[in-house]
Design a protein around this motif. Structure first.
Motif, mmCIF file in Angstrom:
data_model
loop_
_atom_site.group_PDB
_atom_site.id
_atom_site.type_symbol
_atom_site.label_atom_id
_atom_site.label_comp_id
_atom_site.label_asym_id
_atom_site.label_seq_id
_atom_site.Cartn_x
_atom_site.Cartn_y
_atom_site.Cartn_z
ATOM 1 N N GLY C 137 42.687 43.710 43.493
ATOM 2 C CA GLY C 137 43.170 42.467 44.084
ATOM 3 C C GLY C 137 44.683 42.412 44.023
ATOM 4 O O GLY C 137 45.323 43.268 43.407
ATOM 5 N N GLY C 142 45.047 36.865 44.110
ATOM 6 C CA GLY C 142 44.029 36.622 43.105
ATOM 7 C C GLY C 142 43.334 37.903 42.712
ATOM 8 O O GLY C 142 43.243 38.846 43.492
ATOM 9 N N ALA C 143 42.823 37.930 41.481
ATOM 10 C CA ALA C 143 42.177 39.126 40.976
ATOM 11 C C ALA C 143 40.747 39.191 41.475
ATOM 12 O O ALA C 143 40.106 38.174 41.697
ATOM 13 N N VAL C 144 40.241 40.396 41.675
ATOM 14 C CA VAL C 144 38.827 40.585 41.971
ATOM 15 C C VAL C 144 38.288 41.666 41.047
ATOM 16 O O VAL C 144 38.996 42.182 40.193
ATOM 17 N N LEU C 148 38.795 40.322 37.567
ATOM 18 C CA LEU C 148 38.344 38.937 37.613
ATOM 19 C C LEU C 148 37.522 38.606 36.364
ATOM 20 O O LEU C 148 37.690 37.544 35.758
#
Lengths: 512, 295, 336
Positions: C137, C142-144, C148
């Motif tokens: 990400g 935003g993080a994935v 995440l």
């Protein structure tokens, strides 16, 4: 135990039988197939479903296609199937008997699709290309239609192979050419990409078509120079794409108070700073497939060295050790520093999408990106020539070439001449999203971007794209130059990169 | 004795609990990719697009992704063709190479001749080589063969079968040789006194005992040929011949195929070897040992 | 055998073996010889060109100034880095799992199966699944993926760019490792050609997932073959569990460790499909390996001579690992 060993020996017999499936290809007898019945395509039909219905195998759709196409030659109420994946409701199919279908499948070689099409009185025309996307496919069909009107006795075979900007296609074509199983004509990036096919051995010049059709008068001088290799023309160009385009999001520009697209690299970085200050990500960059980086750098080179200087890089007139190449490398490094951090995970399309979605403001990419903007119905995007390249058109072009062993050379030559004609180019290009290679096309059918591009095409200095096969030999373009740029994008080591670029040019036979 | 056990029981129980906790956690970690494949595969396009909920199970379980992964969509090719290509490739290659391995193993274990001990490591070496070192001549040989004899091996399923069969000989020979070596020579000798010859010994003594050996070898060959990518990408030049691993890689490699379809395709590709593994896992384990432990 | 083989039986046995021998002689040994020959020619492009060029291709790869040399040095660096971490991870995790499963646990076969099943899956499938899990990400968006999860459980510091991380941790001459190398006369190793590309970590994770269960199976078989009496005797002598493992079990497992190193080592030297499906050698060439470079050089860029040279070098490295092992095994068997 006894039973089990019987089972195993049965399996082995099966194995032997399977391994003896005939592999040598004979000419399939599509002509001998009579229609056992006819069938009209209904909604939600597709060919493999029908072959399952008629023959009990989803893979047995070839005989359906072959028999229908053969029948179409005598009786136009039967459909003509160009592509097994594209059929339409209401088409009438000829369904051969199961025995005929099996006989056909036994001899059919999927690598040799010619058997799927009947043979006209004057034989076939097999055209190989990698145009399978909707627009390109439709465009190609338009030229086929025109060809068919003028050559009604020739049966056209569209031998497209999808995937990877032609990489799958090129791999297979090469083996076909070497093995003597060539199509009649095939798609080739104009320029030095022809070297892949050992010009003179596997492909032959088409100079006579240029003379008889007067192509030297209708293509720009710079393009003709690009097409010439060893003093011969090896293909006729159908279309032109532009490499050096800066795409930008107008809403984000307005938000940061920017009035016009930057024309120089200094302006570009000033613009980028303004965008950053306004809280906007300035640059979207892709890099997953490596070519996006090489592509950007060729536009920076053209923008830094000018048309003549850039062209000279590929002919030995400009030294790769030139201080301006150093400048270009530094510019590229700075450009990357403004780009999204995850660029190595994104494709060019994903990067373009960032601009469409308003997540980043600018992106340098070829004009096939325009198709993505229009497909997304984006209205607030603008374009300009990439910084420093005003008056320069970094071009790439698809052409059609003539294999030495084309089975129907007369049909092939007629096709190649057709591809260069005004009518063909006017029909093909608006659908493909490119402009005519000719300078005399009627622009009324083209969209706004293409109109502006065509205007530039007629007046700009045209230089060849290296990333897309035009400027340099494949080895130089896809190894020496390409690897140096990809390495540089991660290392940022200017001196090392320049040394590698110099070494690549030396390898290509241009002592520095 | 009883006191000692009682004294060790309390700490022992905590250790058991800890042991199981660690094992369960490790098992959970190993299953993470399966979890992700499953939940993403069963999601709808709409749901899968939101990558920030990638760990959340689907709201509605749907089979749309599997359908697209299998049949393809207007702008992408499905796994279907590759699956059948792989089936056509893996069955003959597995059966033929197993049969050859069985005969070789029989000769090398029960009919040792002078030099056999030297020959065996030379055969084995063939299973360790990086296939990159034979790809160029392999492609050239196939192309020349087609040009001069018309036998089409390049970019045909038959060509893949030939390659997998020949390069499978070392491992099948190894497994069968070790398998037959464990069958006592006395049995063979006794039958010889009864007048058995080369063929009847194989036919009536070793072959009937070979079923477990065949199962082990065939499982091994099936999974490794099914999972192969290198021969596929080198020898198959058209989607009509691509084995399933290539179809999967093409689906996963193209930028416009969404995640849910990629995951569904990966799952479908993994199903046949996993089924083999689930139903014949015991033999699979034995195959691993036989192929590796004894050189 | 009590009765000597008759002549016809001798002949038939050799006749039946002959096709396999012939096939391997051609498809393995002659082909390797031919690859070696191609590596000494000038063959570039579609049409073969067998002009003799000596060691030209090798010289370019090892000593050249161009990108092919830079890339090849990166390949070797990555091969060493990947192999090292992959072996360490696989052996240690495999051993620990084997010891745990060996504790007479309930549902042993379940645990064994769970750890072993990744082995049955194609590297391509592994690559596709782990690429999705390890997609980092963008920090701004935003993080994935695993990032995440890490974010959710508060382990933000463990977040990483995974396979998109282009940084290479070099062993610089002034780093502690570099200084030690310097002192033992290996100072030349402390250069920018030697180091560890962070993006390799993602590949190590995926490959370890796939093959640590296999290592476990190997160790488990080994553990099961150690007689209980041996351990019991040590315990009687007052050794605690740790000491039992250190002094009895691990030394007895040495042949297994050797087999595992050979098998995992040659897989890791040849690693190809996983890289293709997971990173495609990116970012830059941070995860490029010789096997992949060979394929691209030969079949994409059609530089056959150079591709053949890379193949020969790769074969040489594998042979260095395998031949002593095969020789050792043959000798051990002859003595048996």
């Amino acid at each position: 135990m006894q039973k089990k060993s019987v089972l195993v020996s049965l399996l082995l017999v099966l194995a032997l039988v399977l391994s003896m499936v005939p592999s040598a290809s004979a000419a399939p007898a599509s002509a001998g197939m009579a229609c056992a019945q006819t069938y009209t395509i209904a909604a939600a039909d597709w060919l493999s479903k029908l072959s399952d219905k008629f023959y009990g195998s989803i893979l047995a759709y070839w005989p359906l296609m072959a028999a229908t196409n053969q029948k179409n030659l005598e009786d136009k109420t039967f459909a003509h199937i160009d592509n097994a994946d594209l059929i339409d409701v209401g088409w009438k199919l000829c369904v051969p008997s199961k025995a005929d279908a099996e006989a056909f499948l036994k001899t059919f070689d999927p690598n040799n699709p010619a058997a799927l099409f009947g043979s006209g009185a004057k034989g076939q025309l097999v055209v190989g290309s990698w145009w399978t996307n909707a627009g390109e496919f439709a465009g190609l069909n338009e030229i086929f239609k025109q060809y068919k009107t003028q050559n009604p006795d020739v049966e056209i075979v569209n031998a497209t192979i999808a995937g990877g900007a032609g990489t799958n296609f090129k791999g297979q074509l090469l083996t076909q050419l070497i093995g003597g199983k060539a199509p009649d004509s095939f798609q080739l990036h104009a320029g030095l990409e022809v070297e892949t096919y050992s010009p003179g051995t596997y492909v032959v010049p088409v100079d006579d078509i240029y003379t008889s059709a007067g192509f030297e008068k209708v293509f720009p001088k710079d393009l003709l120079a690009m097409l010439k290799y060893k003093d011969h023309y090896w293909g006729v160009p159908v279309n032109i794409h532009r490499s050096n385009v800066l795409w930008y999001n107008k809403t984000l520009f307005a938000k940061a108070g920017i009035a016009a697209a930057p024309a120089t690299w200094d302006e570009f970085f000033a613009t980028a700073d303004k965008l950053k200050a306004a809280g906007v990500a300035p640059v979207a960059l892709g890099g997953k497939d490596g070519f996006e980086l090489q592509h950007t750098f060729e536009d920076i080179l053209a923008g830094t060295l000018g048309a003549e200087g850039y062209k000279g890089l590929w002919t030995g007139k400009t030294k790769w050790s030139d201080a301006k190449v150093t400048d270009a490398l530094n510019t590229f490094k700075k450009y990357i520093s403004y780009a999204n951090a995850d660029h190595d995970a994104l494709t060019w399309a994903a990067a373009t999408q960032l601009v469409i979605d308003g997540k980043a403001a600018m992106n340098i990419m070829g004009d096939w990106a325009n198709g993505q903007f229009t497909a997304a119905k984006s209205t607030d995007y603008g374009w300009a020539s990439s910084p420093g390249t005003k008056g320069i058109f970094v071009a790439l072009s698809d052409s059609f070439a003539l294999p030495a062993k084309a089975p129907n050379p007369a049909n092939a030559k007629a096709w190649i001449a057709q591809a260069g004609s005004k009518a063909a180019q006017e029909a093909f290009n608006p659908l493909k999203g490119s402009i005519c290679a000719r300078t005399d096309c009627d622009l009324s059918k083209f969209n706004d971007y293409l109109k502006s591009s065509a205007a530039d095409w007629a007046k700009d200095a045209i230089v060849p794209s290296v990333t897309h096969g035009a400027a340099a030999t494949p080895k130089w373009a896809t190894k020496g130059y390409a690897d140096a740029v990809v390495l540089f994008a991660t290392s940022g080591d200017v001196a090392k990169a320049q040394a590698a670029l110099v070494a690549a040019a030396v390898d290509a036979g241009f002592p520095q | 004795m009883t006191t000692a056990v009682a004294a060790r029981r309390a700490p022992l129980r905590w250790r058991r609990i800890l042991l199981y906790a660690v094992l369960v956690m490790a098992a959970g970690l190993y299953l993470v990719p399966v979890y992700v494949l499953l939940i993403t595969g069963f999601k709808s396009q709409q749901e899968a697009l939101n990558i920030f909920t990638m760990w959340t199970p689907p709201n509605v379980i749907g089979f749309h992704s599997f359908q697209v992964a299998w049949f393809g969509a207007p702008d992408s090719v499905g796994l279907e063709q590759g699956f059948w290509n792989s089936v056509q490739m893996v069955i003959p290659a597995t059966l033929i190479s197993s049969m050859i391995g069985s005969v070789n193993g029989y000769i090398l274990s029960k009919w040792k001749f002078r030099g056999a001990n030297l020959l065996f490591p030379l055969i084995l070496f063939g299973m360790f080589i990086p296939y990159q070192s034979i790809l160029i001549p392999l492609v050239q040989t196939y192309q020349l063969l087609e040009r001069y004899t018309g036998i089409a091996l390049y970019s045909t399923i038959a060509g893949l079968v030939v390659a997998h069969t020949i390069y499978g000989i070392p491992i099948t020979t190894l497994i069968f040789r070790n398998y037959y070596a464990a069958i006592p020579n006395e049995m063979v000798e006794a039958s010889r006194i009864d007048g058995a010859n080369f063929f009847s010994i194989y036919r009536y003594i070793l072959f009937p005992l070979s079923v477990p050996g065949f199962v082990v070898v065939m499982i091994w060959q099936f999974t490794s040929i099914w999972n192969d990518f290198l021969f596929g990408i080198t020898l198959a030049n058209t989607p009509k011949v691509y084995p399933i691993t290539l179809s999967l890689n093409n689906i996963a490699g193209s930028f416009h195929v969404p995640w849910n379809i990629q995951m569904a395709a990966a799952l479908l590709t993994a199903v046949p070897p996993l089924l083999v593994y689930i139903f014949l896992g015991r033999y699979f384990m034995r195959g691993l040992m036989a192929g590796s432990l004894k050189g | 055998m009590s009765r000597k083989p008759r002549n016809w039986e001798r002949a038939v046995s050799i006749l039946l073996l002959a096709p396999s021998i012939l096939a391997l002689a051609i498809f393995v040994y002659a082909f390797i010889g031919w690859t070696g020959y191609v590596s000494l020619t000038r063959w570039e492009g579609a049409a073969p060109d067998f002009t003799f060029a000596g060691l030209h291709s090798y010289q370019r790869l090892f000593l050249g100034q161009g990108t092919d040399a830079i890339r090849f040095h990166i390949d070797l660096r990555n091969m060493v880095g990947f192999t090292l971490f992959f072996l360490i991870a696989c052996l240690s995790i495999g051993f620990v799992l084997a010891v745990l499963v060996d504790q007479r646990v309930r549902a042993e076969s379940f645990f064994r199966s769970v750890f072993l099943f990744p082995m049955a899956v194609s590297f391509i499938v592994t690559g596709v699944a782990w690429r999705w899990i390890l997609t980092p990400g963008d920090p701004a968006i935003g993080a994935v993926g695993i990032n995440l999860l890490l974010e959710k459980i508060g382990l933000d510091s463990l977040k990483s760019l995974w396979f998109t991380d282009p940084t290479v941790k070099f062993i610089t001459p002034d780093s502690p490792v570099g200084q030690i190398l310097n002192q033992i006369g290996l100072g030349f190793l402390a250069s920018s050609d030697v180091g560890y590309a962070m993006a390799l970590t993602a590949l190590v994770i995926a490959a370890t997932w796939q093959l640590s269960g296999y290592t476990m199976a190997l160790y488990l078989a080994g553990l099961r073959s150690i007689p209980d009496e041996l351990r019991e005797a040590a315990r009687m002598d007052g050794a605690n569990e740790l000491q039992v493992y250190r002094h009895i079990v691990i030394p007895l497992l040495q042949p297994i460790t050797l087999s595992a190193v050979i098998i995992l080592g040659h897989i890791s030297l040849k690693i190809y499909d996983l890289v293709v499906s997971m990173t495609g050698s990116g970012p830059g060439f941070a995860t490029d390996v010789p096997a992949l470079n060979m394929w691209r050089t030969t079949f994409d860029a059609t530089l056959f001579a150079q591709g053949a040279a890379i193949a020969v070098i790769l074969l040489f490295l594998v042979a260095v690992l395998i031949i002593p092992y095969l020789a050792y095994n043959t000798r051990a068997e002859a003595q048996r």
